[in-house]
Design a protein around this motif. Structure first.
Motif, mmCIF file in Angstrom:
data_model
loop_
_atom_site.group_PDB
_atom_site.id
_atom_site.type_symbol
_atom_site.label_atom_id
_atom_site.label_comp_id
_atom_site.label_asym_id
_atom_site.label_seq_id
_atom_site.Cartn_x
_atom_site.Cartn_y
_atom_site.Cartn_z
ATOM 1 N N LEU A 13 39.767 71.233 -15.002
ATOM 2 C CA LEU A 13 41.183 71.056 -14.711
ATOM 3 C C LEU A 13 41.994 70.746 -15.963
ATOM 4 C CD1 LEU A 13 41.166 69.074 -11.346
ATOM 5 C CD2 LEU A 13 40.995 71.526 -11.750
ATOM 6 N N ALA A 14 41.469 69.869 -16.813
ATOM 7 C CA ALA A 14 42.216 69.494 -18.014
ATOM 8 C C ALA A 14 42.443 70.697 -18.927
ATOM 9 C CB ALA A 14 41.469 68.395 -18.766
ATOM 10 N N GLU A 15 41.474 71.596 -18.980
ATOM 11 C CA GLU A 15 41.583 72.766 -19.841
ATOM 12 C C GLU A 15 42.684 73.725 -19.373
ATOM 13 O OE1 GLU A 15 39.963 73.527 -22.587
ATOM 14 O OE2 GLU A 15 38.555 71.848 -22.640
ATOM 15 N N TRP A 16 42.923 73.750 -18.054
ATOM 16 C CA TRP A 16 43.858 74.725 -17.487
ATOM 17 C C TRP A 16 45.213 74.129 -17.137
ATOM 18 C CZ3 TRP A 16 43.062 79.892 -17.345
ATOM 19 C CH2 TRP A 16 41.752 80.345 -17.560
ATOM 20 N N ALA A 17 45.377 72.842 -17.324
ATOM 21 C CA ALA A 17 46.639 72.195 -16.958
ATOM 22 C C ALA A 17 47.817 72.848 -17.673
ATOM 23 C CB ALA A 17 46.582 70.713 -17.301
ATOM 24 N N GLY A 18 48.783 73.321 -16.900
ATOM 25 C CA GLY A 18 49.965 73.949 -17.452
ATOM 26 C C GLY A 18 49.757 75.355 -17.973
ATOM 27 N N ALA B 117 50.740 71.589 -13.694
ATOM 28 C CA ALA B 117 50.931 70.716 -14.854
ATOM 29 C C ALA B 117 50.276 69.356 -14.660
ATOM 30 C CB ALA B 117 52.421 70.534 -15.137
ATOM 31 N N HIS B 118 50.086 68.945 -13.402
ATOM 32 C CA HIS B 118 49.545 67.604 -13.122
ATOM 33 C C HIS B 118 48.440 67.674 -12.072
ATOM 34 C CE1 HIS B 118 53.815 67.069 -14.351
ATOM 35 N NE2 HIS B 118 53.276 66.179 -15.162
#
Length: 235
Positions: free
Chosen positions: A189-194, A214-215
């Motif tokens: 998830l962190a890699e794809w955020a936004g 984004a969140h």
């Protein structure tokens, strides 16, 4: 356009997909997230025509826009598994030429795929000698040869280093700009955020919710904390 309509599937007598309904927006990058066993990978395999659902259907709709559209599921969809595998004795260039012939591509497309995914120094290497990251980049290079209107990728960044993960995301954005619909199942998830247009949460074999791209990690954490809070209140 691809539409998943009330897909049900059992594996080993256990329900995996339980009324999976999904109509990803056309020409956009769509994430499918969820816990292990939620049904993400299974849904993509059904969507790609690799597995047959017990009930429900996959419907392909020709929107007439962007990338080449097709009426059949097999020709309209391209799929990249989490761990692409190739014949261990085939060389990188031979593999790309083989798939290029299948897709009706010429030498220029093969050369572009080699350059785009940094395989120049590895074209003579046998696939058995490739690291996990290089094998993943070869899989992405093969996918890039497909004219399909819908691309499905299962954890495409898992074996890649941070540099190539960013390159992957940029490349998929370019593919969307060409009119393709991209479906990505991921835990990162962190890699794809936004970096995507939409994010959908898969739970117990169905689409449970949509998340703010984004969140999405924060939203998912909040959702997971609610049952725990209820349990503590009851305890």
């Amino acid at each position: 356009m691809i539409c998943f309509e009330d897909i049900h599937l059992q594996l080993g007598g256990q329900p995996v997909l339980r009324g999976f309904d999904w109509q990803p927006p056309v020409g956009e990058l769509n994430l499918l997230v969820g816990a292990n066993g939620a049904g993400k990978s299974t849904a993509l395999k059904v969507g790609a025509g690799l597995w047959q659902a017990d009930s429900g259907r996959i419907r392909m709709v020709d929107t007439g826009a962007g990338a080449a559209a097709a009426s059949s599921q097999s020709s309209a969809v391209a799929y990249l598994p989490q761990a692409p595998a190739f014949h261990p004795r085939l060389r990188v260039l031979d593999i790309l030429r083989f798939y290029a012939r299948i897709e009706g591509c010429g030498k220029a497309a093969v050369a572009q795929a080699v350059e785009q995914f940094g395989l120049d120094a590895h074209v003579r290497h046998r696939s058995a000698a490739l690291s996990g990251g290089l094998r993943q980049r070869l899989g992405l290079a093969v996918l890039s040869l497909s004219p399909a209107a819908v691309w499905m990728l299962d954890e495409p960044g898992l074996s890649l280093d941070p540099f190539w993960r960013r390159r992957l995301q940029g490349w998929l954005r370019e593919a969307c700009a060409e009119g393709r619909t991209i479906l990505v199942a991921t835990h990162l998830l962190a890699e794809w955020a936004g970096r995507a247009d939409h994010c959908y949460l898969c739970e117990r074999g169905r689409i449970a919710d949509s998340l703010d791209v984004a969140h999405m990690q924060d939203e998912l954490s909040e959702m997971e904390s609610v049952p725990q809070q209820k349990q503590e209140a009851l305890g």
